[in-house]
Scaffold this motif. Sequence first.
Motif, short mmCIF file in Angstrom:
data_model
loop_
_atom_site.label_atom_id
_atom_site.label_comp_id
_atom_site.label_asym_id
_atom_site.label_seq_id
_atom_site.Cartn_x
_atom_site.Cartn_y
_atom_site.Cartn_z
N ASP A 199 -0.52 -3.29 -3.40
CA ASP A 199 0.82 -2.71 -3.31
C ASP A 199 0.77 -1.20 -3.55
O ASP A 199 1.45 -0.43 -2.85
CB ASP A 199 1.76 -3.37 -4.32
N ALA A 200 -0.02 -0.78 -4.53
CA ALA A 200 -0.13 0.66 -4.81
C ALA A 200 -0.79 1.39 -3.65
O ALA A 200 -0.34 2.48 -3.25
CB ALA A 200 -0.92 0.88 -6.10
N ASP A 259 -0.81 0.52 -0.49
CA ASP A 259 0.14 0.55 0.62
C ASP A 259 1.25 1.57 0.37
O ASP A 259 1.69 2.25 1.31
CB ASP A 259 0.75 -0.84 0.83
N ARG A 260 1.69 1.68 -0.88
CA ARG A 260 2.76 2.62 -1.21
C ARG A 260 2.34 4.04 -0.88
O ARG A 260 3.17 4.85 -0.44
CB ARG A 260 3.09 2.49 -2.70
N HIS A 261 1.06 4.35 -1.07
CA HIS A 261 0.59 5.71 -0.81
C HIS A 261 -0.02 5.87 0.58
O HIS A 261 -0.55 6.94 0.91
CB HIS A 261 -0.43 6.11 -1.89
N ARG A 262 0.04 4.81 1.37
CA ARG A 262 -0.41 4.83 2.78
C ARG A 262 -1.83 5.34 2.93
O ARG A 262 -2.14 6.15 3.81
CB ARG A 262 0.56 5.67 3.62
#
Length: 388
Positions: free
Chosen positions: A282-283, A285-288
Amino acid sequence: MRIVGLMSGTSYDGVDVVAAEFTADGDTLRLRPLGHRELAYPDDLRAEIGALLPPAATTIEAVCRLDNRLGEVFAEAAAAGVELAGGTADAVVSPGQTVFHWVEDGRVRGTLQLGAPARVAARVGVPVLHDLRSADVAAGGQGAPLVPAFDALLLDPAAGAAPRAALNLGGIANLTVVAPGTPVLGYDVGPANALLDAAARRFLDRPCDVDGARAAAGRVHEALLARLLAEPYYAAPPPKSTGKELFHGGYLDAALTALGEPVAADDVLATLTELTARTVADACDRHRVTEVVAAGGGVRNPTLRARLAALGAGRWRLRTTDELGVPAQAKEAYAFALLGWLSWHGLPGAVPSVTGASRAAVLGSWTPAGPSATAPRPPAPRRLVVDA
Protein backbone atom coordinates in the motif's frame (compact mmCIF):
# COMPACT_ATOMS: atom_id res chain seq x y z
CA MET A 1 38.99 5.98 5.44
CA ARG A 2 38.13 2.53 6.82
CA ILE A 3 35.10 2.28 9.05
CA VAL A 4 33.54 -0.66 10.88
CA GLY A 5 29.75 -0.54 11.09
CA LEU A 6 27.65 -2.52 13.56
CA MET A 7 23.89 -3.01 13.56
CA SER A 8 21.50 -4.74 15.94
CA GLY A 9 17.90 -4.20 14.94
CA THR A 10 14.50 -4.51 16.53
CA SER A 11 14.55 -8.28 16.03
CA TYR A 12 17.46 -8.37 18.57
CA ASP A 13 18.74 -11.67 17.17
CA GLY A 14 22.37 -10.64 16.76
CA VAL A 15 24.86 -8.13 15.37
CA ASP A 16 25.64 -7.49 11.72
CA VAL A 17 29.27 -6.40 11.28
CA VAL A 18 30.77 -4.78 8.19
CA ALA A 19 33.99 -3.09 7.22
CA ALA A 20 34.00 -0.49 4.45
CA GLU A 21 36.53 1.76 2.80
CA PHE A 22 35.29 5.21 1.80
CA THR A 23 36.94 7.48 -0.73
CA ALA A 24 35.63 10.92 -1.65
CA ASP A 25 35.80 11.75 -5.34
CA GLY A 26 34.38 15.25 -5.69
CA ASP A 27 30.68 15.00 -4.88
CA THR A 28 30.74 11.23 -5.35
CA LEU A 29 31.50 9.00 -2.38
CA ARG A 30 32.91 5.60 -3.23
CA LEU A 31 32.29 2.65 -0.91
CA ARG A 32 34.35 -0.52 -1.17
CA PRO A 33 32.86 -3.36 0.90
CA LEU A 34 35.61 -5.18 2.80
CA GLY A 35 33.43 -7.96 4.20
CA HIS A 36 30.62 -8.67 6.60
CA ARG A 37 29.74 -11.15 9.33
CA GLU A 38 26.69 -12.04 11.39
CA LEU A 39 27.18 -12.73 15.08
CA ALA A 40 24.13 -14.30 16.75
CA TYR A 41 23.10 -13.36 20.26
CA PRO A 42 23.08 -16.31 22.67
CA ASP A 43 19.62 -17.39 23.76
CA ASP A 44 20.03 -16.05 27.29
CA LEU A 45 20.98 -12.59 25.99
CA ARG A 46 17.94 -12.54 23.73
CA ALA A 47 15.83 -13.45 26.75
CA GLU A 48 17.47 -10.70 28.81
CA ILE A 49 16.70 -8.10 26.14
CA GLY A 50 13.14 -9.34 25.73
CA ALA A 51 12.53 -9.20 29.47
CA LEU A 52 13.47 -5.51 29.50
CA LEU A 53 11.49 -4.36 26.45
CA PRO A 54 8.05 -2.73 26.71
CA PRO A 55 5.49 -3.48 27.94
CA ALA A 56 7.57 -5.31 30.59
CA ALA A 57 8.59 -3.50 33.76
CA THR A 58 12.29 -3.32 34.58
CA THR A 59 14.81 -1.84 37.01
CA ILE A 60 17.73 0.51 36.53
CA GLU A 61 19.97 -2.34 37.71
CA ALA A 62 18.72 -4.53 34.84
CA VAL A 63 19.33 -1.68 32.39
CA CYS A 64 22.88 -1.18 33.69
CA ARG A 65 23.70 -4.87 33.52
CA LEU A 66 22.32 -5.22 30.00
CA ASP A 67 24.10 -2.06 28.83
CA ASN A 68 27.46 -3.47 29.86
CA ARG A 69 26.80 -6.98 28.62
CA LEU A 70 25.80 -5.61 25.23
CA GLY A 71 28.94 -3.47 25.28
CA GLU A 72 31.03 -6.61 25.59
CA VAL A 73 29.16 -8.22 22.68
CA PHE A 74 29.58 -5.13 20.50
CA ALA A 75 33.27 -4.97 21.46
CA GLU A 76 33.73 -8.52 20.14
CA ALA A 77 31.83 -7.57 17.00
CA ALA A 78 33.95 -4.46 16.49
CA ALA A 79 37.12 -6.53 16.83
CA ALA A 80 35.80 -8.87 14.14
CA GLY A 81 35.10 -5.84 11.97
CA VAL A 82 38.66 -4.57 12.38
CA GLU A 83 39.87 -7.96 11.17
CA LEU A 84 37.62 -7.62 8.12
CA ALA A 85 39.18 -4.21 7.52
CA GLY A 86 42.62 -5.82 7.28
CA GLY A 87 43.65 -5.26 10.88
CA THR A 88 43.26 -1.50 11.04
CA ALA A 89 40.29 0.84 11.06
CA ASP A 90 39.86 4.56 11.58
CA ALA A 91 36.54 4.41 13.42
CA VAL A 92 33.74 2.11 14.59
CA VAL A 93 30.05 2.97 14.45
CA SER A 94 28.16 1.20 17.23
CA PRO A 95 24.57 2.49 17.33
CA GLY A 96 23.62 0.08 20.11
CA GLN A 97 20.49 -1.94 20.79
CA THR A 98 17.32 0.12 20.89
CA VAL A 99 15.31 -0.71 24.01
CA PHE A 100 12.88 2.19 23.98
CA HIS A 101 11.62 4.81 21.52
CA TRP A 102 9.51 7.32 23.46
CA VAL A 103 6.62 8.54 21.29
CA GLU A 104 3.74 10.71 22.53
CA ASP A 105 1.00 12.06 20.26
CA GLY A 106 3.10 11.30 17.21
CA ARG A 107 6.13 13.20 18.54
CA VAL A 108 9.33 11.49 19.64
CA ARG A 109 10.38 12.73 23.07
CA GLY A 110 13.44 10.54 23.47
CA THR A 111 15.16 7.32 22.51
CA LEU A 112 17.43 4.88 24.31
CA GLN A 113 20.05 2.52 22.91
CA LEU A 114 22.27 0.35 25.09
CA GLY A 115 25.76 -0.93 24.37
CA ALA A 116 28.45 0.66 26.61
CA PRO A 117 30.54 2.33 23.87
CA ALA A 118 33.50 2.76 26.23
CA ARG A 119 33.89 -1.02 26.25
CA VAL A 120 33.96 -1.04 22.46
CA ALA A 121 36.56 1.74 22.30
CA ALA A 122 38.70 0.03 24.93
CA ARG A 123 38.70 -3.19 22.91
CA VAL A 124 39.56 -1.81 19.47
CA GLY A 125 41.49 1.35 20.37
CA VAL A 126 39.82 3.61 17.80
CA PRO A 127 37.08 6.26 18.15
CA VAL A 128 33.55 4.85 18.45
CA LEU A 129 30.48 6.74 17.25
CA HIS A 130 27.33 5.96 19.23
CA ASP A 131 23.95 7.45 20.27
CA LEU A 132 23.19 8.35 16.68
CA ARG A 133 19.48 9.16 17.09
CA SER A 134 19.47 11.72 19.89
CA ALA A 135 20.75 14.70 17.88
CA ASP A 136 17.89 14.39 15.42
CA VAL A 137 15.36 14.02 18.28
CA ALA A 138 16.81 17.16 19.88
CA ALA A 139 16.19 18.97 16.58
CA GLY A 140 12.52 17.96 16.70
CA GLY A 141 12.87 14.85 14.55
CA GLN A 142 11.78 11.26 14.97
CA GLY A 143 15.35 9.99 15.32
CA ALA A 144 14.38 7.30 12.82
CA PRO A 145 14.68 6.02 10.27
CA LEU A 146 18.30 7.05 9.64
CA VAL A 147 19.08 4.67 6.77
CA PRO A 148 17.38 6.96 4.17
CA ALA A 149 20.60 9.03 4.06
CA PHE A 150 22.30 5.93 2.62
CA ASP A 151 19.33 5.04 0.40
CA ALA A 152 19.13 8.51 -1.13
CA LEU A 153 22.80 8.45 -2.13
CA LEU A 154 22.70 4.87 -3.39
CA LEU A 155 19.53 5.22 -5.46
CA ASP A 156 20.52 8.72 -6.69
CA PRO A 157 17.23 10.27 -7.85
CA ALA A 158 18.99 12.01 -10.73
CA ALA A 159 19.68 8.59 -12.25
CA GLY A 160 16.03 7.81 -12.96
CA ALA A 161 12.87 9.62 -13.99
CA ALA A 162 10.40 7.63 -11.90
CA PRO A 163 10.16 7.28 -8.11
CA ARG A 164 12.05 4.34 -6.63
CA ALA A 165 11.98 2.95 -3.12
CA ALA A 166 14.38 1.25 -0.76
CA LEU A 167 12.69 -1.18 1.59
CA ASN A 168 14.15 -2.62 4.77
CA LEU A 169 12.44 -5.67 6.23
CA GLY A 170 13.80 -5.94 9.74
CA GLY A 171 11.75 -6.12 12.92
CA ILE A 172 10.05 -3.04 11.50
CA ALA A 173 9.53 -2.36 7.79
CA ASN A 174 10.75 1.04 6.69
CA LEU A 175 10.60 2.66 3.28
CA THR A 176 12.66 5.35 1.58
CA VAL A 177 11.26 7.00 -1.56
CA VAL A 178 13.49 8.97 -3.91
CA ALA A 179 12.33 10.86 -6.97
CA PRO A 180 13.84 13.63 -9.10
CA GLY A 181 13.05 17.14 -7.93
CA THR A 182 11.38 16.16 -4.65
CA PRO A 183 12.66 15.82 -1.08
CA VAL A 184 13.60 12.34 0.10
CA LEU A 185 10.73 10.67 1.93
CA GLY A 186 11.20 7.89 4.47
CA TYR A 187 9.33 6.40 7.40
CA ASP A 188 8.54 3.24 9.33
CA VAL A 189 5.66 1.50 7.56
CA GLY A 190 4.81 -1.02 10.29
CA PRO A 191 5.86 -4.45 11.52
CA ALA A 192 7.89 -6.76 9.32
CA ASN A 193 9.38 -9.50 11.48
CA ALA A 194 8.34 -8.08 14.87
CA LEU A 195 4.91 -9.70 15.05
CA LEU A 196 5.91 -12.73 12.97
CA ASP A 197 8.71 -13.55 15.39
CA ALA A 198 6.43 -12.95 18.38
CA ALA A 199 3.95 -15.43 16.91
CA ALA A 200 6.72 -17.97 16.22
CA ARG A 201 7.87 -17.76 19.85
CA ARG A 202 4.33 -18.15 21.15
CA PHE A 203 2.99 -20.86 18.85
CA LEU A 204 6.11 -22.69 17.65
CA ASP A 205 8.51 -22.13 20.55
CA ARG A 206 11.04 -20.98 17.98
CA PRO A 207 12.67 -17.58 17.36
CA CYS A 208 11.20 -17.38 13.85
CA ASP A 209 9.22 -19.18 11.16
CA VAL A 210 12.17 -20.36 9.06
CA ASP A 211 11.65 -19.54 5.36
CA GLY A 212 8.03 -18.66 6.14
CA ALA A 213 7.24 -22.37 5.84
CA ARG A 214 4.46 -22.44 8.41
CA ALA A 215 2.94 -19.24 7.01
CA ALA A 216 2.94 -20.84 3.56
CA ALA A 217 1.00 -23.78 4.99
CA GLY A 218 -1.65 -21.53 6.54
CA ARG A 219 -4.50 -19.40 5.26
CA VAL A 220 -5.13 -15.70 5.85
CA HIS A 221 -7.76 -15.17 8.55
CA GLU A 222 -9.68 -12.23 7.11
CA ALA A 223 -11.30 -11.10 10.36
CA LEU A 224 -7.94 -11.04 12.17
CA LEU A 225 -6.33 -9.24 9.24
CA ALA A 226 -9.06 -6.60 9.24
CA ARG A 227 -8.58 -6.03 12.96
CA LEU A 228 -4.82 -5.67 12.55
CA LEU A 229 -5.16 -3.32 9.56
CA ALA A 230 -7.36 -1.03 11.67
CA GLU A 231 -4.25 -0.01 13.67
CA PRO A 232 -4.25 3.87 13.63
CA TYR A 233 -0.49 4.00 13.03
CA TYR A 234 -0.94 2.98 9.37
CA ALA A 235 -3.18 5.96 8.62
CA ALA A 236 -0.91 8.50 10.33
CA PRO A 237 1.02 10.69 7.88
CA PRO A 238 4.83 10.75 7.89
CA PRO A 239 7.15 11.68 9.43
CA LYS A 240 6.57 8.76 11.76
CA SER A 241 8.52 5.99 13.42
CA THR A 242 7.65 3.01 15.54
CA GLY A 243 9.10 -0.12 17.08
CA LYS A 244 8.46 -2.86 19.60
CA GLU A 245 7.02 -0.38 22.04
CA LEU A 246 3.90 -0.75 19.84
CA PHE A 247 4.29 -3.98 17.85
CA HIS A 248 5.15 -6.61 20.46
CA GLY A 249 3.84 -9.97 21.63
CA GLY A 250 1.25 -8.37 23.91
CA TYR A 251 -0.13 -6.41 20.95
CA LEU A 252 -0.70 -9.67 19.06
CA ASP A 253 -2.23 -11.33 22.13
CA ALA A 254 -4.67 -8.43 22.51
CA ALA A 255 -5.75 -8.71 18.86
CA LEU A 256 -6.33 -12.45 19.16
CA THR A 257 -8.28 -12.02 22.42
CA ALA A 258 -10.47 -9.29 20.93
CA LEU A 259 -11.21 -11.53 17.96
CA GLY A 260 -12.92 -13.94 20.30
CA GLU A 261 -12.25 -17.14 18.38
CA PRO A 262 -9.29 -19.51 18.10
CA VAL A 263 -6.95 -19.17 15.12
CA ALA A 264 -4.57 -21.95 14.09
CA ALA A 265 -0.87 -21.17 14.42
CA ASP A 266 -0.19 -21.47 10.69
CA ASP A 267 -3.13 -19.16 9.95
CA VAL A 268 -1.81 -16.57 12.41
CA LEU A 269 1.56 -16.62 10.65
CA ALA A 270 -0.08 -16.45 7.21
CA THR A 271 -2.16 -13.48 8.36
CA LEU A 272 0.83 -11.62 9.80
CA THR A 273 2.77 -12.22 6.58
CA GLU A 274 -0.14 -10.76 4.66
CA LEU A 275 -0.25 -7.80 7.06
CA THR A 276 3.39 -6.96 6.37
CA ALA A 277 3.05 -7.46 2.62
CA ARG A 278 -0.19 -5.48 2.41
CA THR A 279 1.02 -2.46 4.41
CA VAL A 280 4.29 -2.30 2.47
CA ALA A 281 2.54 -2.68 -0.90
CA ASP A 282 0.00 0.00 0.00
CA ALA A 283 2.84 2.40 0.83
CA CYS A 284 4.65 1.62 -2.42
CA ASP A 285 1.47 2.16 -4.43
CA ARG A 286 0.74 5.41 -2.59
CA HIS A 287 4.07 6.82 -3.75
CA ARG A 288 3.73 5.35 -7.27
CA VAL A 289 7.16 3.78 -7.23
CA THR A 290 8.32 1.69 -10.17
CA GLU A 291 11.04 -0.25 -8.36
CA VAL A 292 11.51 -1.51 -4.80
CA VAL A 293 15.03 -2.43 -3.67
CA ALA A 294 14.74 -4.59 -0.57
CA ALA A 295 17.14 -5.57 2.20
CA GLY A 296 17.01 -6.91 5.74
CA GLY A 297 16.23 -10.24 7.34
CA GLY A 298 12.80 -10.36 5.72
CA VAL A 299 14.28 -10.93 2.27
CA ARG A 300 15.28 -14.40 3.52
CA ASN A 301 11.58 -15.25 3.85
CA PRO A 302 10.50 -16.59 0.44
CA THR A 303 6.82 -16.57 1.46
CA LEU A 304 6.93 -12.86 2.30
CA ARG A 305 8.98 -12.02 -0.79
CA ALA A 306 6.64 -13.91 -3.08
CA ARG A 307 3.62 -12.14 -1.63
CA LEU A 308 5.26 -8.72 -2.02
CA ALA A 309 6.20 -9.50 -5.63
CA ALA A 310 2.64 -10.62 -6.35
CA LEU A 311 1.12 -7.47 -4.87
CA GLY A 312 3.46 -5.27 -6.90
CA ALA A 313 3.07 -7.16 -10.19
CA GLY A 314 2.46 -4.80 -13.07
CA ARG A 315 3.26 -1.68 -11.01
CA TRP A 316 6.66 -2.07 -9.41
CA ARG A 317 9.57 -4.49 -9.62
CA LEU A 318 11.00 -6.09 -6.49
CA ARG A 319 14.75 -6.65 -6.30
CA THR A 320 17.40 -6.72 -3.56
CA THR A 321 20.39 -4.53 -2.74
CA ASP A 322 22.68 -7.46 -3.64
CA GLU A 323 22.17 -6.41 -7.26
CA LEU A 324 23.66 -3.01 -6.38
CA GLY A 325 26.70 -4.48 -4.65
CA VAL A 326 25.40 -4.21 -1.09
CA PRO A 327 24.64 -7.54 0.68
CA ALA A 328 20.97 -7.43 1.65
CA GLN A 329 21.66 -8.89 5.10
CA ALA A 330 24.30 -6.25 5.87
CA LYS A 331 22.81 -3.13 4.28
CA GLU A 332 21.92 -1.37 7.53
CA ALA A 333 25.40 -1.96 8.94
CA TYR A 334 26.90 -0.44 5.78
CA ALA A 335 24.45 2.45 6.14
CA PHE A 336 25.67 3.12 9.67
CA ALA A 337 29.27 2.98 8.46
CA LEU A 338 28.32 5.71 5.99
CA LEU A 339 26.75 7.76 8.79
CA GLY A 340 30.06 7.41 10.63
CA TRP A 341 31.93 8.82 7.62
CA LEU A 342 29.52 11.76 7.47
CA SER A 343 29.80 12.52 11.18
CA TRP A 344 33.58 12.25 11.10
CA HIS A 345 33.61 14.97 8.45
CA GLY A 346 31.07 17.18 10.23
CA LEU A 347 28.34 16.45 7.71
CA PRO A 348 24.71 15.79 8.68
CA GLY A 349 23.42 12.23 8.48
CA ALA A 350 19.75 12.75 9.28
CA VAL A 351 17.38 13.85 6.50
CA PRO A 352 14.88 16.45 7.81
CA SER A 353 12.30 15.63 5.13
CA VAL A 354 12.35 12.08 6.53
CA THR A 355 12.52 12.65 10.29
CA GLY A 356 10.66 15.97 10.50
CA ALA A 357 13.56 17.70 12.25
CA SER A 358 13.95 21.47 12.03
CA ARG A 359 17.49 21.08 10.72
CA ALA A 360 19.86 18.45 9.41
CA ALA A 361 21.82 17.17 12.39
CA VAL A 362 25.35 15.80 12.57
CA LEU A 363 24.75 12.50 14.31
CA GLY A 364 26.23 10.77 17.30
CA SER A 365 28.76 11.14 20.08
CA TRP A 366 32.38 10.00 19.94
CA THR A 367 34.16 7.80 22.48
CA PRO A 368 36.96 8.29 23.35
CA ALA A 369 37.55 11.05 20.81
CA GLY A 370 36.50 11.96 17.32
CA PRO A 371 37.82 14.19 14.57
CA SER A 372 39.24 17.62 15.24
CA ALA A 373 36.62 20.36 15.19
CA THR A 374 38.91 22.35 12.89
CA ALA A 375 39.46 19.53 10.39
CA PRO A 376 38.55 20.54 6.81
CA ARG A 377 35.26 19.20 5.50
CA PRO A 378 34.91 17.59 2.08
CA PRO A 379 31.94 18.55 -0.08
CA ALA A 380 28.72 16.82 0.87
CA PRO A 381 28.33 13.80 -1.44
CA ARG A 382 25.47 13.76 -3.92
CA ARG A 383 25.74 10.08 -4.81
CA LEU A 384 27.21 6.83 -3.53
CA VAL A 385 29.00 4.39 -5.79
CA VAL A 386 29.75 0.87 -4.58
CA ASP A 387 33.03 -0.50 -5.91
CA ALA A 388 33.53 -4.21 -6.35
